[in-house]
Scaffold this motif. Sequence first.
Motif, PDB file in Angstrom:
ATOM      1  N   GLY A  82       0.797  -1.213   0.000  1.00 44.43           N
ATOM      2  CA  GLY A  82       0.000   0.000   0.000  1.00 44.43           C
ATOM      3  C   GLY A  82       0.830   1.263   0.000  1.00 44.43           C
ATOM      4  O   GLY A  82       0.420   2.301  -0.520  1.00 44.43           O
ATOM      5  N   GLU A  83       2.028   1.174   0.581  1.00 45.24           N
ATOM      6  CA  GLU A  83       2.901   2.336   0.612  1.00 45.24           C
ATOM      7  C   GLU A  83       3.743   2.477  -0.656  1.00 45.24           C
ATOM      8  O   GLU A  83       4.470   3.455  -0.823  1.00 45.24           O
ATOM      9  CB  GLU A  83       3.837   2.262   1.839  1.00 45.24           C
ATOM     10  N   LEU A  84       3.682   1.496  -1.564  1.00 46.43           N
ATOM     11  CA  LEU A  84       4.413   1.581  -2.828  1.00 46.43           C
ATOM     12  C   LEU A  84       4.105   2.889  -3.533  1.00 46.43           C
ATOM     13  O   LEU A  84       4.990   3.582  -4.042  1.00 46.43           O
ATOM     14  CB  LEU A  84       4.022   0.396  -3.718  1.00 46.43           C
ATOM     15  N   ASN A  85       2.845   3.245  -3.577  1.00 50.15           N
ATOM     16  CA  ASN A  85       2.396   4.504  -4.163  1.00 50.15           C
ATOM     17  C   ASN A  85       1.030   4.782  -3.556  1.00 50.15           C
ATOM     18  O   ASN A  85       0.033   4.215  -4.012  1.00 50.15           O
ATOM     19  CB  ASN A  85       2.317   4.393  -5.684  1.00 50.15           C
ATOM     20  N   PRO A  86       0.965   5.618  -2.506  1.00 48.87           N
ATOM     21  CA  PRO A  86      -0.312   5.827  -1.829  1.00 48.87           C
ATOM     22  C   PRO A  86      -1.429   6.282  -2.770  1.00 48.87           C
ATOM     23  O   PRO A  86      -2.599   5.956  -2.554  1.00 48.87           O
ATOM     24  CB  PRO A  86       0.022   6.895  -0.782  1.00 48.87           C
ATOM     25  N   ARG A  87      -1.095   7.011  -3.834  1.00 49.78           N
ATOM     26  CA  ARG A  87      -2.130   7.427  -4.780  1.00 49.78           C
ATOM     27  C   ARG A  87      -2.715   6.222  -5.498  1.00 49.78           C
ATOM     28  O   ARG A  87      -3.921   6.142  -5.720  1.00 49.78           O
ATOM     29  CB  ARG A  87      -1.562   8.432  -5.785  1.00 49.78           C
ATOM     30  N   LEU A  88      -1.841   5.256  -5.870  1.00 50.91           N
ATOM     31  CA  LEU A  88      -2.340   4.047  -6.512  1.00 50.91           C
ATOM     32  C   LEU A  88      -3.207   3.236  -5.551  1.00 50.91           C
ATOM     33  O   LEU A  88      -4.211   2.640  -5.953  1.00 50.91           O
ATOM     34  CB  LEU A  88      -1.176   3.182  -6.994  1.00 50.91           C
ATOM     35  N   THR A  89      -2.817   3.211  -4.291  1.00 52.29           N
ATOM     36  CA  THR A  89      -3.636   2.521  -3.293  1.00 52.29           C
ATOM     37  C   THR A  89      -5.017   3.148  -3.230  1.00 52.29           C
ATOM     38  O   THR A  89      -6.031   2.448  -3.145  1.00 52.29           O
ATOM     39  CB  THR A  89      -2.955   2.577  -1.915  1.00 52.29           C
ATOM     40  N   ASP A  90      -5.077   4.465  -3.300  1.00 58.02           N
ATOM     41  CA  ASP A  90      -6.356   5.163  -3.305  1.00 58.02           C
ATOM     42  C   ASP A  90      -7.143   4.831  -4.572  1.00 58.02           C
ATOM     43  O   ASP A  90      -8.346   4.560  -4.525  1.00 58.02           O
ATOM     44  CB  ASP A  90      -6.113   6.670  -3.209  1.00 58.02           C
ATOM     45  N   ASP A  91      -6.466   4.793  -5.719  1.00 62.15           N
ATOM     46  CA  ASP A  91      -7.146   4.510  -6.988  1.00 62.15           C
ATOM     47  C   ASP A  91      -7.724   3.094  -7.024  1.00 62.15           C
ATOM     48  O   ASP A  91      -8.855   2.884  -7.483  1.00 62.15           O
ATOM     49  CB  ASP A  91      -6.181   4.676  -8.170  1.00 62.15           C
ATOM     50  N   ILE A  92      -6.929   2.113  -6.552  1.00 66.73           N
ATOM     51  CA  ILE A  92      -7.336   0.711  -6.666  1.00 66.73           C
ATOM     52  C   ILE A  92      -8.195   0.277  -5.490  1.00 66.73           C
ATOM     53  O   ILE A  92      -9.278  -0.292  -5.662  1.00 66.73           O
ATOM     54  CB  ILE A  92      -6.084  -0.191  -6.800  1.00 66.73           C
ATOM     55  N   ASN A  93      -7.731   0.544  -4.283  1.00 63.78           N
ATOM     56  CA  ASN A  93      -8.424   0.027  -3.099  1.00 63.78           C
ATOM     57  C   ASN A  93      -9.684   0.807  -2.762  1.00 63.78           C
ATOM     58  O   ASN A  93     -10.633   0.234  -2.231  1.00 63.78           O
ATOM     59  CB  ASN A  93      -7.494   0.023  -1.895  1.00 63.78           C
ATOM     60  N   LEU A  94      -9.679   2.113  -3.045  1.00 66.95           N
ATOM     61  CA  LEU A  94     -10.847   2.935  -2.715  1.00 66.95           C
ATOM     62  C   LEU A  94     -11.699   3.225  -3.949  1.00 66.95           C
ATOM     63  O   LEU A  94     -12.826   2.763  -4.065  1.00 66.95           O
ATOM     64  CB  LEU A  94     -10.404   4.238  -2.046  1.00 66.95           C
ATOM     65  N   LYS A  95     -11.144   3.978  -4.884  1.00 62.68           N
ATOM     66  CA  LYS A  95     -11.966   4.438  -6.011  1.00 62.68           C
ATOM     67  C   LYS A  95     -12.500   3.276  -6.846  1.00 62.68           C
ATOM     68  O   LYS A  95     -13.674   3.273  -7.240  1.00 62.68           O
ATOM     69  CB  LYS A  95     -11.160   5.408  -6.874  1.00 62.68           C
ATOM     70  N   ALA A  96     -11.649   2.293  -7.132  1.00 63.61           N
ATOM     71  CA  ALA A  96     -12.118   1.155  -7.930  1.00 63.61           C
ATOM     72  C   ALA A  96     -13.132   0.319  -7.156  1.00 63.61           C
ATOM     73  O   ALA A  96     -14.044  -0.274  -7.753  1.00 63.61           O
ATOM     74  CB  ALA A  96     -10.940   0.297  -8.373  1.00 63.61           C
ATOM     75  N   SER A  97     -13.002   0.260  -5.832  1.00 60.70           N
ATOM     76  CA  SER A  97     -13.982  -0.481  -5.026  1.00 60.70           C
ATOM     77  C   SER A  97     -15.339   0.214  -5.039  1.00 60.70           C
ATOM     78  O   SER A  97     -16.387  -0.441  -5.151  1.00 60.70           O
ATOM     79  CB  SER A  97     -13.471  -0.621  -3.590  1.00 60.70           C
ATOM     80  N   VAL A  98     -15.329   1.530  -4.909  1.00 64.43           N
ATOM     81  CA  VAL A  98     -16.585   2.283  -4.946  1.00 64.43           C
ATOM     82  C   VAL A  98     -17.222   2.163  -6.332  1.00 64.43           C
ATOM     83  O   VAL A  98     -18.436   1.968  -6.462  1.00 64.43           O
ATOM     84  CB  VAL A  98     -16.347   3.755  -4.567  1.00 64.43           C
ATOM     85  N   ARG A  99     -16.393   2.254  -7.367  1.00 61.11           N
ATOM     86  CA  ARG A  99     -16.918   2.106  -8.730  1.00 61.11           C
ATOM     87  C   ARG A  99     -17.500   0.701  -8.930  1.00 61.11           C
ATOM     88  O   ARG A  99     -18.543   0.531  -9.578  1.00 61.11           O
ATOM     89  CB  ARG A  99     -15.814   2.371  -9.742  1.00 61.11           C
ATOM     90  N   LEU A 100     -16.845  -0.324  -8.362  1.00 60.77           N
ATOM     91  CA  LEU A 100     -17.367  -1.685  -8.444  1.00 60.77           C
ATOM     92  C   LEU A 100     -18.763  -1.753  -7.823  1.00 60.77           C
ATOM     93  O   LEU A 100     -19.675  -2.391  -8.372  1.00 60.77           O
ATOM     94  CB  LEU A 100     -16.421  -2.648  -7.726  1.00 60.77           C
ATOM     95  N   ALA A 101     -18.938  -1.100  -6.684  1.00 62.90           N
ATOM     96  CA  ALA A 101     -20.251  -1.093  -6.035  1.00 62.90           C
ATOM     97  C   ALA A 101     -21.279  -0.364  -6.897  1.00 62.90           C
ATOM     98  O   ALA A 101     -22.437  -0.792  -7.000  1.00 62.90           O
ATOM     99  CB  ALA A 101     -20.144  -0.439  -4.661  1.00 62.90           C
ATOM    100  N   GLU A 102     -20.876   0.732  -7.524  1.00 65.34           N
ATOM    101  CA  GLU A 102     -21.795   1.459  -8.412  1.00 65.34           C
ATOM    102  C   GLU A 102     -22.205   0.590  -9.602  1.00 65.34           C
ATOM    103  O   GLU A 102     -23.376   0.557  -9.991  1.00 65.34           O
ATOM    104  CB  GLU A 102     -21.125   2.741  -8.895  1.00 65.34           C
ATOM    105  N   LEU A 103     -21.221  -0.129 -10.165  1.00 60.94           N
ATOM    106  CA  LEU A 103     -21.527  -1.046 -11.268  1.00 60.94           C
ATOM    107  C   LEU A 103     -22.452  -2.171 -10.806  1.00 60.94           C
ATOM    108  O   LEU A 103     -23.344  -2.602 -11.551  1.00 60.94           O
ATOM    109  CB  LEU A 103     -20.240  -1.632 -11.844  1.00 60.94           C
ATOM    110  N   ALA A 104     -22.230  -2.637  -9.588  1.00 59.82           N
ATOM    111  CA  ALA A 104     -23.082  -3.690  -9.042  1.00 59.82           C
ATOM    112  C   ALA A 104     -24.529  -3.222  -8.957  1.00 59.82           C
ATOM    113  O   ALA A 104     -25.462  -3.961  -9.311  1.00 59.82           O
ATOM    114  CB  ALA A 104     -22.572  -4.116  -7.666  1.00 59.82           C
TER     115      ALA A 104
END
Length: 344
Positions: A82-104
Amino acid sequence: MRVVVTGNLGYVGTVMTPMLSEREFEVWGIDTGFYRDCILGPIDRTGVARQVQRDLRELTADDLRGADAIVHLGALSNDPTGELNPRLTDDINLKASVRLAELAKQAGVHRFVFASSCSIYGSSAAGGQLDETSEMNPLTAYARSKVDTERALSRMADDRFSPTFLRNGTAYGYSPRLRVDLVVNNLVAWAVTTGKVTLMSDGRAWRPLVHIQDMTRAVIAALSVPRERVHDQAFNVGREEDNWQVRDIAESVAKVVPASTVAFAEGVSADARNYNVSFAKIRRVLPEFQPQWSVELGIVELYEAFRKFALDYERFDGREFTRLKQLLHLIQEHRLDDQLMWLP
């Protein structure tokens, strides 16, 4: 019930998928394939009715249409990664998860089980056991992403969309797609490959621990009960008996692995991540969840598996079973770009 499992080819998903299938869930897998070649032992490839290889950030509603539920494991999967690139962690773990829920919601998928983490509690310096009402104090990008995703999904909860948050303890246990960047697995691997159970901290921090098979049992319980019992609810997943100090894990490993001794890496210090967790709520609300593993049994399981599949120090220290090392390897080999997207 038809269930989409994201991250189904990872450490937990490789074990969860056949267990779900055995309980007569129809499993659709979605995985980007970062760890598809990271294999220690034979993989049970039964039980996946449909497999999609795609990044979470590139999914569409059509990938989900026809499913009844989603079990969302897919993420950058631990604190160092997660610390590799905190912005990527935000993009994948947060934003993509929320988008997955919206798609669901668009696709008519009504239930969403989110694999959260007890790491959201961060530190319990005040003492006492932490429950689902305790203040969250995330100390890493990974833990912050879990907090923010829980909150975002909770805001989406309604009559058509029912999220459940399973706050898993620190995972352990054998999987063909092994991880050695988890504390129990790591300490057993040190012992088997070097004879020394090497601690990277002073070992005083507390960790709640849960076997990956029991994580699956919690998912099965959450999906099997009426939605109102688990709607928009968070559950710590584990057992009180498996709140352990890291140094006690090391001592138990040394008792199981012959001729091994506990050692400390040079210059160790206290680990700020320190939390002791209550599991009273899941026992009360979801008595269907019946964990079968203890840390002691898990240590024996790992020891026997590492001997059976001849885990040696070169592989233990290599990139296959440490998530951050594997991602860096794929980037250096020009197979992933700096956004962790596959290159042609």
